[in-house]
Scaffold this motif. Structure first.
Motif, PDB file in Angstrom:
ATOM      1  N   ARG A 148      38.649  80.277  54.619  1.00  0.00           N
ATOM      2  CA  ARG A 148      39.205  81.314  55.636  1.00  0.00           C
ATOM      3  C   ARG A 148      38.051  82.637  55.424  1.00  0.00           C
ATOM      4  O   ARG A 148      38.112  82.625  56.546  1.00  0.00           O
ATOM      5  CB  ARG A 148      40.293  81.544  55.423  1.00  0.00           C
ATOM      6  CG  ARG A 148      41.589  82.219  56.750  1.00  0.00           C
ATOM      7  CD  ARG A 148      42.255  82.458  56.746  1.00  0.00           C
ATOM      8  NE  ARG A 148      43.104  82.745  55.621  1.00  0.00           N
ATOM      9  CZ  ARG A 148      43.500  82.428  54.315  1.00  0.00           C
ATOM     10  NH1 ARG A 148      43.788  80.741  54.771  1.00  0.00           N
ATOM     11  NH2 ARG A 148      44.386  82.751  53.505  1.00  0.00           N
ATOM     12  N   SER A 149      37.375  82.720  54.247  1.00  0.00           N
ATOM     13  CA  SER A 149      37.294  83.907  54.604  1.00  0.00           C
ATOM     14  C   SER A 149      35.758  83.624  54.688  1.00  0.00           C
ATOM     15  O   SER A 149      34.793  84.377  54.664  1.00  0.00           O
ATOM     16  CB  SER A 149      37.443  84.623  52.877  1.00  0.00           C
ATOM     17  OG  SER A 149      36.411  84.293  52.136  1.00  0.00           O
ATOM     18  N   MET A 175      36.168  87.279  61.027  1.00  0.00           N
ATOM     19  CA  MET A 175      36.299  87.230  59.558  1.00  0.00           C
ATOM     20  C   MET A 175      37.371  88.074  59.363  1.00  0.00           C
ATOM     21  O   MET A 175      38.757  88.242  59.277  1.00  0.00           O
ATOM     22  CB  MET A 175      35.564  87.668  58.394  1.00  0.00           C
ATOM     23  CG  MET A 175      34.788  86.638  58.889  1.00  0.00           C
ATOM     24  SD  MET A 175      33.045  86.560  57.817  1.00  0.00           S
ATOM     25  CE  MET A 175      33.863  86.898  56.600  1.00  0.00           C
TER      26      MET A 175
END
Length: 198
Positions: free
Chosen positions: A84-85, A175
């Motif tokens: 996800r990051s 992000m």
């Protein structure tokens, strides 16, 4: 951006992220085991295969018959956080220094996937694949495969240094705020593709 600029920026990023990458590698080793790095053949410039390098995000759990469990069942919380990051992609900076990739470009796909795309695959492979790209800042996982391809081809057709810089600025913003579909850009990408087919 030219190859030289990509190398300079990738080297600077590697120097700046050396300590965080070492820490991530240690956490992967502790929670997921060896190997720390995931390697897989992907299609690069001109469709030539290269070894993509990322931090490992899945473990090797199997069912009673010895078959690997589905990806989601093998991806623990730490692996999901790395994905996800986008921190799992930091080792791809080495791929840039080796000439396999660029900072910005269509994400590298499997060679068989590129071959199955036919002429679209050839056009998509006319530029180096990137760590981030137009599809990644325009919806990414929220997009259908066809929508990602339309955006990738739009990037190839409309490439400019200004576009690369815009994508690089949008990447950290995405992000932070999360993935959102850019409907206007998606419509423009589809329209551009239809014009080329006439």
């Amino acid at each position: 951006m030219g190859r030289g600029v990509n190398c300079v920026l990738a080297f600077a990023a590697l120097a700046a992220m050396a300590l965080p990458m070492a820490l991530i590698g240690l956490l992967v080793l502790l929670f997921l085991g060896r190997p720390v790095l995931f390697r897989q053949a992907r299609a690069g410039l001109g469709g030539r295969p290269f070894d993509l390098v990322k931090f490992r995000t899945m473990h090797d759990a199997c069912d009673a018959s010895g078959q690997a469990l589905p990806d989601h069942a093998r991806t623990p919380a730490m692996g999901r956080l790395l994905r996800r990051s986008r921190l799992d992609e930091l080792p791809e900076l080495w791929n840039i220094l080796r000439g396999d990739m660029a900072l910005v470009g269509p994400r590298p796909l499997l060679p068989d996937t590129i071959a199955a795309l036919g002429t679209a695959g050839l056009l998509r492979s006319s530029v180096r694949p990137g760590i981030t790209g137009l599809a990644q800042v325009s919806g990414n996982t929220l997009l259908a495969i066809e929508e990602k391809l339309a955006l990738d081809l739009h990037y190839v057709r409309e490439w400019s240094v200004a576009l690369d810089l815009w994508i690089m600025v949008q990447t950290p913003l995405m992000m932070i705020r999360g993935e959102r579909i850019d409907s206007g850009l998606l419509e423009k990408a589809h329209a551009g593709g239809h014009r080329r087919q006439r």
